[in-house]
Design a protein around this motif. Structure first.
Motif, PDB file in Angstrom:
ATOM      1  N   PHE A 151       1.411  -3.910  18.631  1.00  0.00           N
ATOM      2  CA  PHE A 151       2.742  -3.540  17.905  1.00  0.00           C
ATOM      3  C   PHE A 151       3.395  -4.433  18.492  1.00  0.00           C
ATOM      4  CE2 PHE A 151       5.287   0.241  16.800  1.00  0.00           C
ATOM      5  CZ  PHE A 151       4.850  -0.146  15.212  1.00  0.00           C
ATOM      6  N   GLY A 152       3.528  -3.985  19.870  1.00  0.00           N
ATOM      7  CA  GLY A 152       4.706  -5.051  20.202  1.00  0.00           C
ATOM      8  C   GLY A 152       4.966  -6.269  19.279  1.00  0.00           C
ATOM      9  N   THR A 153       3.754  -6.878  19.497  1.00  0.00           N
ATOM     10  CA  THR A 153       3.588  -8.289  18.619  1.00  0.00           C
ATOM     11  C   THR A 153       4.165  -8.069  17.259  1.00  0.00           C
ATOM     12  OG1 THR A 153       2.336  -9.132  20.105  1.00  0.00           O
ATOM     13  CG2 THR A 153       2.264 -10.152  18.478  1.00  0.00           C
ATOM     14  N   GLU A 154       3.814  -7.216  17.167  1.00  0.00           N
ATOM     15  CA  GLU A 154       4.172  -7.022  15.035  1.00  0.00           C
ATOM     16  C   GLU A 154       5.380  -6.856  14.986  1.00  0.00           C
ATOM     17  OE1 GLU A 154       2.217  -5.899  11.741  1.00  0.00           O
ATOM     18  OE2 GLU A 154       0.273  -7.578  13.210  1.00  0.00           O
ATOM     19  N   LEU A 155       6.084  -6.668  16.529  1.00  0.00           N
ATOM     20  CA  LEU A 155       7.765  -6.278  15.974  1.00  0.00           C
ATOM     21  C   LEU A 155       8.521  -7.243  16.344  1.00  0.00           C
ATOM     22  CD1 LEU A 155       7.713  -2.753  17.647  1.00  0.00           C
ATOM     23  CD2 LEU A 155       7.682  -3.532  14.657  1.00  0.00           C
ATOM     24  N   THR A 156       7.780  -7.954  17.024  1.00  0.00           N
ATOM     25  CA  THR A 156       8.582  -9.413  17.074  1.00  0.00           C
ATOM     26  C   THR A 156       9.416 -10.731  16.516  1.00  0.00           C
ATOM     27  OG1 THR A 156       6.591 -10.986  17.686  1.00  0.00           O
ATOM     28  CG2 THR A 156       7.004  -9.751  19.426  1.00  0.00           C
ATOM     29  N   GLY A 157       9.069 -10.418  15.099  1.00  0.00           N
ATOM     30  CA  GLY A 157       9.632 -10.905  14.076  1.00  0.00           C
ATOM     31  C   GLY A 157      10.636 -10.613  13.579  1.00  0.00           C
TER      32      GLY A 157
ATOM     33  N   THR B  93      15.897   1.861   2.301  1.00  0.00           N
ATOM     34  CA  THR B  93      15.757   0.952   1.254  1.00  0.00           C
ATOM     35  C   THR B  93      16.189  -0.640   1.338  1.00  0.00           C
ATOM     36  OG1 THR B  93      17.665   0.743  -0.244  1.00  0.00           O
ATOM     37  CG2 THR B  93      16.759   1.990  -0.624  1.00  0.00           C
ATOM     38  N   ARG B  94      16.379  -0.753   3.110  1.00  0.00           N
ATOM     39  CA  ARG B  94      16.763  -2.206   3.606  1.00  0.00           C
ATOM     40  C   ARG B  94      14.987  -2.489   3.770  1.00  0.00           C
ATOM     41  NH1 ARG B  94      18.975  -1.301   8.873  1.00  0.00           N
ATOM     42  NH2 ARG B  94      19.401  -3.495   8.554  1.00  0.00           N
ATOM     43  N   PRO B  95      15.286  -3.821   3.157  1.00  0.00           N
ATOM     44  CA  PRO B  95      13.715  -4.318   3.551  1.00  0.00           C
ATOM     45  C   PRO B  95      13.531  -4.130   5.348  1.00  0.00           C
ATOM     46  CG  PRO B  95      15.518  -5.890   2.448  1.00  0.00           C
ATOM     47  CD  PRO B  95      16.154  -4.765   2.742  1.00  0.00           C
ATOM     48  N   VAL B  96      13.911  -4.586   5.922  1.00  0.00           N
ATOM     49  CA  VAL B  96      13.477  -4.504   7.542  1.00  0.00           C
ATOM     50  C   VAL B  96      12.717  -3.011   7.448  1.00  0.00           C
ATOM     51  CG1 VAL B  96      16.245  -3.638   8.834  1.00  0.00           C
ATOM     52  CG2 VAL B  96      13.657  -5.063   9.792  1.00  0.00           C
TER      53      VAL B  96
END
Length: 75
Positions: A25-31, A5-8
């Motif tokens: 997909f890597g770019t999507e995960l940088t945040g 249930t963690r937001p991340v």
């Protein structure tokens, strides 16, 4: 995916649902500052993640009998 249930976790799960259609997909995960993706080959659904090998911003750094590990080069 997971029962977390963690937001991340929810954020990553949402991105996974659309990831197979993308090549960044890597770019999507940088945040989330995710630097590596580890896939255990000995799972029933490992074949569902073949799209990881087609990502332009993920570099395969380990390819063993048990694991595949990609480095996020967008980070």
């Amino acid at each position: 995916y997971s029962e977390s249930t963690r937001p991340v976790s929810k954020t990553i799960e949402a991105r996974l649902k659309q990831a197979a259609e993308r090549t960044d997909f890597g770019t999507e995960l940088t945040g989330e500052r995710i630097g590596f993706i580890v896939l255990n080959r000995d799972t029933l659904d490992a074949d569902r993640y073949v799209w990881l090998s087609k990502q332009r911003d993920l570099e395969l750094v380990l390819d063993s009998a048990e694991l595949l590990i990609w480095k996020n080069t967008a980070l």
